[in-house]
Design a protein around this motif. Structure first.
Motif, PDB file in Angstrom:
ATOM      1  N   ARG A  76       0.828  -1.210   0.000  1.00 51.37           N
ATOM      2  CA  ARG A  76       0.000   0.000   0.000  1.00 51.37           C
ATOM      3  C   ARG A  76       0.859   1.256   0.000  1.00 51.37           C
ATOM      4  NH1 ARG A  76      -3.265  -2.871   3.694  1.00 51.37           N
ATOM      5  NH2 ARG A  76      -2.351  -1.728   5.439  1.00 51.37           N
ATOM      6  N   ARG A 125       2.271   1.703  -3.398  1.00 50.83           N
ATOM      7  CA  ARG A 125       1.236   2.189  -4.308  1.00 50.83           C
ATOM      8  C   ARG A 125       0.942   3.661  -4.059  1.00 50.83           C
ATOM      9  NH1 ARG A 125      -4.425   0.450  -2.580  1.00 50.83           N
ATOM     10  NH2 ARG A 125      -3.844   2.094  -1.107  1.00 50.83           N
ATOM     11  N   ASP A 126       0.854   4.055  -2.777  1.00 55.79           N
ATOM     12  CA  ASP A 126       0.582   5.461  -2.450  1.00 55.79           C
ATOM     13  C   ASP A 126       1.701   6.369  -2.942  1.00 55.79           C
ATOM     14  OD1 ASP A 126      -1.752   4.651  -1.271  1.00 55.79           O
ATOM     15  OD2 ASP A 126      -1.010   4.773   0.789  1.00 55.79           O
ATOM     16  N   ARG A 164       3.616   5.784  -5.497  1.00 56.72           N
ATOM     17  CA  ARG A 164       3.509   5.843  -6.949  1.00 56.72           C
ATOM     18  C   ARG A 164       2.402   6.797  -7.367  1.00 56.72           C
ATOM     19  NH1 ARG A 164       2.982   0.941  -7.577  1.00 56.72           N
ATOM     20  NH2 ARG A 164       0.738   0.761  -7.933  1.00 56.72           N
TER      21      ARG A 164
END
Length: 378
Positions: free
Chosen positions: A136, A139-140, A142
């Motif tokens: 997570r 992803r955050d 990115r």
């Protein structure tokens, strides 16, 4: 995968070490106190490190000098280790103590004497949680990178100030979100004619910003090729209607003011498409830019009325989005009169906005994008 085992009892260290090695965790660090753990994590003033040296800590709850609770709070308070999973290993069966341990930030606990099956199951569970949290976070990061890139692209679209001959065009832009729904642009149509537009897309964030970019892609050709305010607004309305999908419950729209300043004819031709009324200070008189049509994107066909403002001595035109007008209505009893007086006293948007805000806290508390465009012609 590296696991730190912290226990002041050497026997317990050996038992846990053997259990983990046989279970396929060979990379282990054995530490006899919280102080040794601090040194290993460089929490003792030895200097910061960007690398997290362990993936999991198994720590005794009751240790001399610094107990497990204090050590847990200290480690997790460090920004580098705020997501580091900690499992307490304790001989205490006090439920209140266990609750206190969890409140300190530990993810789990195991009771002594150690049950091998239970210990390994809890380690696997915590490591799964850590893996999901790492994914997570990646992803955050990115997404944040892509938002930053999109913001740079969006800002690069905004027109740069113009100061040539008797014409000055500039703007102040204060978005309330990383990606905004406001857009301004101006183009030189001919040696004596300038097309200027300010628009405000419905909503905020990524979707509004993408539609702004879509409209921006059509602006230059539309304004320089068509130029006439009535026809420009009809063309932009047509472009917005191309985005509508039959099954969508939400249709996007935007408000806008577009005008053509002609320094040879000394006139301002404009259309206001549902936007807060701009104002023009011409020959000492304030004229409101109030003629036009509805917001663009609602209907396939729209009726457009063009306004024309002639001037002799000079003109100063101010356009703004509703983020500014709504903010002014909260701060001033008569927002329109306040704007008019500031327009009469200032010839650039930076100084005008500065005069409007009594203190810097007001702008930081803005709820909507705030944009001003000012054009001066002598």
């Amino acid at each position: 995968m590296k696991i730190a085992i912290v226990d002041d009892n050497v026997t317990n260290l050996m038992i846990i070490e053997k259990i983990l090695q046989k279970a396929g965790y060979p990379r282990l660090v054995k530490l006899k106190s919280a102080k040794e753990l601090y040194q290993y994590l460089q929490l003792d003033g030895a200097g910061p490190s960007s690398v997290v040296p362990v993936d999991l800590i198994l720590m005794d709850l009751m240790m001399p000098e610094i107990d497990g609770l204090e050590a847990c709070r200290t480690i997790l308070a460090d920004e580098r280790y705020c997501d580091l999973p900690i499992i307490f290993v304790s001989a205490m069966g006090d439920s209140y103590k266990m609750a206190e341990a969890m409140d300190a930030g530990a993810l789990d606990y195991v009771m002594k004497p150690i049950n091998k099956v239970e210990l390994l199951a809890r380690i696997r569970s915590v490591l799964r949680l850590k893996h999901e949290k790492d994914l997570r976070k990646e992803r955050d990061q990115r997404i944040q990178y892509e938002l930053d890139l999109a913001r740079q692209v969006q800002r690069s679209m905004l027109s740069r100030p113009i100061q040539e001959g008797d014409v000055t065009i500039s703007a102040v832009y204060k978005p309330s979100f990383e990606l905004a729904g406001d857009l301004y642009a101006w183009y030189k149509i001919s040696p004596s004619r300038y097309g200027v537009i300010l628009l405000d897309m419905m909503g905020h964030g990524i979707s509004s910003s993408l539609i702004c970019m879509y409209i921006y892609s059509a602006l230059k050709d539309t304004i320089t090729g068509i130029s006439d305010p009535e026809q420009v607004m009809k063309e932009l309305n047509r472009r917005m209607n191309q985005l509508h999908m039959p099954d969508s419950l939400l249709n996007y729209y935007f408000t806008a003011i577009y005008f053509v300043l002609d320094t040879e004819e000394r006139s301002i031709e404009y259309v206001n498409a549902g936007h807060p009324q701009g104002m023009a200070l011409v020959d000492g008189e304030v004229r409101m830019l109030d003629k036009g049509c509805c917001a663009l994107g609602f209907f396939e066909e729209i009726e457009v009325a063009k306004g024309v403002i002639p001037y002799k001595e000079g003109a100063r035109i101010l356009l703004f989005t509703d983020g500014l007008s709504e903010w002014l209505e909260e701060e001033y009893a008569d927002a329109r009169e306040k704007l008019i007086s500031c327009l009469q006293e200032n010839d650039n948007p930076e100084s005008l906005l500065h005069q409007l805000q009594p203190c810097s806290e007001l702008v930081s508390a803005q709820k909507d994008d705030m944009c001003l465009v000012m054009v001066s012609a002598n």
